[in-house]
Write a protein that holds these residues in place. Structure first.
Motif, PDB file in Angstrom:
ATOM      1  N   TRP A 101       0.828  -1.202   0.000  1.00  0.00           N
ATOM      2  CA  TRP A 101       0.000   0.000   0.000  1.00  0.00           C
ATOM      3  C   TRP A 101       0.864   1.255   0.000  1.00  0.00           C
ATOM      4  N   LEU A 102       1.863   1.270   0.864  1.00  0.00           N
ATOM      5  CA  LEU A 102       2.738   2.436   0.941  1.00  0.00           C
ATOM      6  C   LEU A 102       3.517   2.623  -0.356  1.00  0.00           C
ATOM      7  N   GLY A 103       4.119   1.538  -0.847  1.00  0.00           N
ATOM      8  CA  GLY A 103       4.915   1.637  -2.067  1.00  0.00           C
ATOM      9  C   GLY A 103       4.085   2.028  -3.274  1.00  0.00           C
ATOM     10  N   ALA A 104       2.912   1.415  -3.423  1.00  0.00           N
ATOM     11  CA  ALA A 104       2.049   1.738  -4.568  1.00  0.00           C
ATOM     12  C   ALA A 104       1.560   3.178  -4.495  1.00  0.00           C
ATOM     13  N   GLY A 105       1.255   3.633  -3.288  1.00  0.00           N
ATOM     14  CA  GLY A 105       0.786   5.013  -3.139  1.00  0.00           C
ATOM     15  C   GLY A 105       1.849   6.020  -3.522  1.00  0.00           C
ATOM     16  N   LEU A 106       3.056   5.820  -3.035  1.00  0.00           N
ATOM     17  CA  LEU A 106       4.135   6.763  -3.359  1.00  0.00           C
ATOM     18  C   LEU A 106       4.507   6.694  -4.840  1.00  0.00           C
ATOM     19  N   LEU A 107       4.481   5.506  -5.420  1.00  0.00           N
ATOM     20  CA  LEU A 107       4.738   5.372  -6.855  1.00  0.00           C
ATOM     21  C   LEU A 107       3.696   6.134  -7.663  1.00  0.00           C
ATOM     22  N   LEU A 108       2.417   6.006  -7.284  1.00  0.00           N
ATOM     23  CA  LEU A 108       1.346   6.691  -8.001  1.00  0.00           C
ATOM     24  C   LEU A 108       1.460   8.202  -7.859  1.00  0.00           C
ATOM     25  N   VAL A 109       1.790   8.673  -6.662  1.00  0.00           N
ATOM     26  CA  VAL A 109       1.981  10.112  -6.461  1.00  0.00           C
ATOM     27  C   VAL A 109       3.090  10.626  -7.376  1.00  0.00           C
ATOM     28  N   GLY A 110       4.167   9.865  -7.507  1.00  0.00           N
ATOM     29  CA  GLY A 110       5.250  10.259  -8.407  1.00  0.00           C
ATOM     30  C   GLY A 110       4.824  10.271  -9.860  1.00  0.00           C
ATOM     31  N   LEU A 111       4.086   9.242 -10.282  1.00  0.00           N
ATOM     32  CA  LEU A 111       3.623   9.171 -11.669  1.00  0.00           C
ATOM     33  C   LEU A 111       2.758  10.370 -12.043  1.00  0.00           C
ATOM     34  N   LEU A 112       1.897  10.771 -11.140  1.00  0.00           N
ATOM     35  CA  LEU A 112       0.964  11.863 -11.430  1.00  0.00           C
ATOM     36  C   LEU A 112       1.589  13.234 -11.189  1.00  0.00           C
TER      37      LEU A 112
END
Length: 423
Positions: free
Chosen positions: A112-123
């Motif tokens: 959850w933490l990793g996917a969230g931070l990855l998504l924030v970076g992508l956007l």
């Protein structure tokens, strides 16, 4: 998007302000979250290697998305990309506040933490190229160095706010409040962009003597662009070493308290902000951007080598370690300021080389390089530290600055007069 003839040239400062706000809001996230590394390590129950992976994932997301966002910016314009990116980033941070924040009863899974931070970076990667292109199209050549450097102050400005505020918020209110605060900042900056970011009025056609045709090849096929892009990325490795693991270094190795760590990191960000404004104005007047970039690289080589040497002395306890630890804090702050001072100058050099019409693509290339390094740096540091301790980390940072030096030498270029509003 068509330009609006009712905007005066003075509107360029509102465009710049909106770009600074957008970059600062996102910078509070990607530069500020690592400032909570010690609290994140305990709150999410991570070891140093896993912490490095998590901190790098946001940089990976930005690296993957920067070039596509840059290409979209050149095709769609700044405003649609900024509004889309900031709105989606706000939604991603709200989702993290709801599903990826640890509580006394439950610690979310690493996924959850990793996917969230990855998504924030992508956007969130959308803000970098779009706001840079806006500066290139609204400002004439004599002002671009200053304007781009002011825009680049948004990164240390956001990082300084993050270093000052986010550890306190995480400590006293938890990570859900932290992510909610970041979402609110992105939403507010989106409102500013909606109000102020527009295409400029068409610039008057240049006289034949002043006009030089743009290169036939775009930035993706220009080796001169790739050379600067590579130099920018490599020179960011020491910067991200300070930003991602500086707090851990001061806590674990320097035995500094939270107040001293916060003061040091805020000093880094405020110093970097001041130096970016000064360097943009100074190089704009003297037209010596490549020479300034080489000087920053060389000084970074020396400062990080000194930090490594002092770390060795602390390890060996050759002299009074309390005195050396004060020197460590001062040196780390000096390293952070020096290796963060050059961004506006480098991005201006790159954007002028590519031309305003291709600035989004060129800046996207640079940011892809920068944030690929942002991903790799925190991944590498725990392994270097486990191998030979913190001295090896700082000597490696010095070596990266040395590698960037030959890539930032003066480049014989065809000057491209990009479209811009004359003051």
């Amino acid at each position: 998007m068509s330009s609006d003839p009712h905007f005066s040239p003075r509107h360029r400062w509102k465009v710049l302000a909106a770009g600074v706000a957008a970059n600062a809001a996102f910078s509070v996230a990607f530069s500020g979250i690592p400032m909570t590394a010690v609290l994140m390590r305990s709150g999410y129950r991570l070891d140093n290697a896993t912490l490095g992976l998590v901190l790098g994932l946001m940089g990976l997301g930005i690296a993957v998305s920067e070039l596509p966002w840059g290409l979209l910016t050149d095709r769609w314009g700044d405003r649609p990309v900024l509004l889309t990116g900031l709105g989606a980033t706000t939604a991603a941070l709200v989702a993290m506040a709801l599903f990826a924040a640890p509580t006394a009863q439950q610690v979310p899974g690493l996924g959850w933490l990793g996917a969230g931070l990855l998504l924030v970076g992508l956007l969130g990667g959308s803000v970098n190229g779009a706001s840079g292109r806006a500066v290139m199209t609204w400002f004439a050549d004599g002002e671009r160095g200053l304007a781009m450097s002011i825009r680049q102050t948004a990164v240390p400005l956001g990082g300084g706010i993050g270093a000052l505020v986010l550890p306190v918020v995480a400590l006293h209110f938890g990570f859900a409040a932290l992510y909610g605060l970041l979402a609110a900042l992105c939403a507010l900056s989106a409102l500013l962009c909606r109000a102020w970011v527009h295409e400029p009025p068409a610039a008057p056609r240049a006289t034949p003597a002043a006009h030089v045709a743009a290169p036939h090849n775009g930035p993706l096929r220009d080796p001169r662009v790739w050379r600067i892009v590579a130099g920018i990325g490599i020179l960011c490795a020491p910067q991200f070493a300070v930003l991602s693991f500086g707090t851990v270094f001061l806590h674990d190795f320097g035995h500094a308290g939270l107040a001293a760590i916060t003061a040091t990191m805020v000093t880094v960000q405020v110093g970097a902000m001041a130096m970016r404004v000064w360097s943009g104005r100074w190089t704009g007047r003297r037209r010596n951007r490549p020479a300034y970039l080489r000087a920053c690289s060389m000084l970074s080589v020396l400062l990080f080598a000194a930090l490594g040497a002092v770390s060795l002395a602390v390890d060996a306890t050759v002299v009074d370690s309390s005195t050396l630890r004060i020197v460590l804090i001062v040196l780390l702050a000096a390293c952070g300021v020096c290796v963060s001072a050059w961004h506006g100058v480098a991005y201006t050099e790159l954007a002028v080389l590519a031309g305003a019409a291709r600035a989004g693509t060129a800046l996207g290339m640079a940011n892809t390089s920068v944030f690929a390094v942002c991903f790799l740096t925190p991944l590498s540091i725990p392994h270097l530290q486990a191998l030979q301790g913190w001295p090896l980390v700082w000597f490696a940072a010095s070596a990266c600055a040395l590698m960037a030096l030959p890539l930032l030498v003066p480049i014989q270029r065809t000057r491209v007069e990009a479209v811009g509003v004359r003051p």
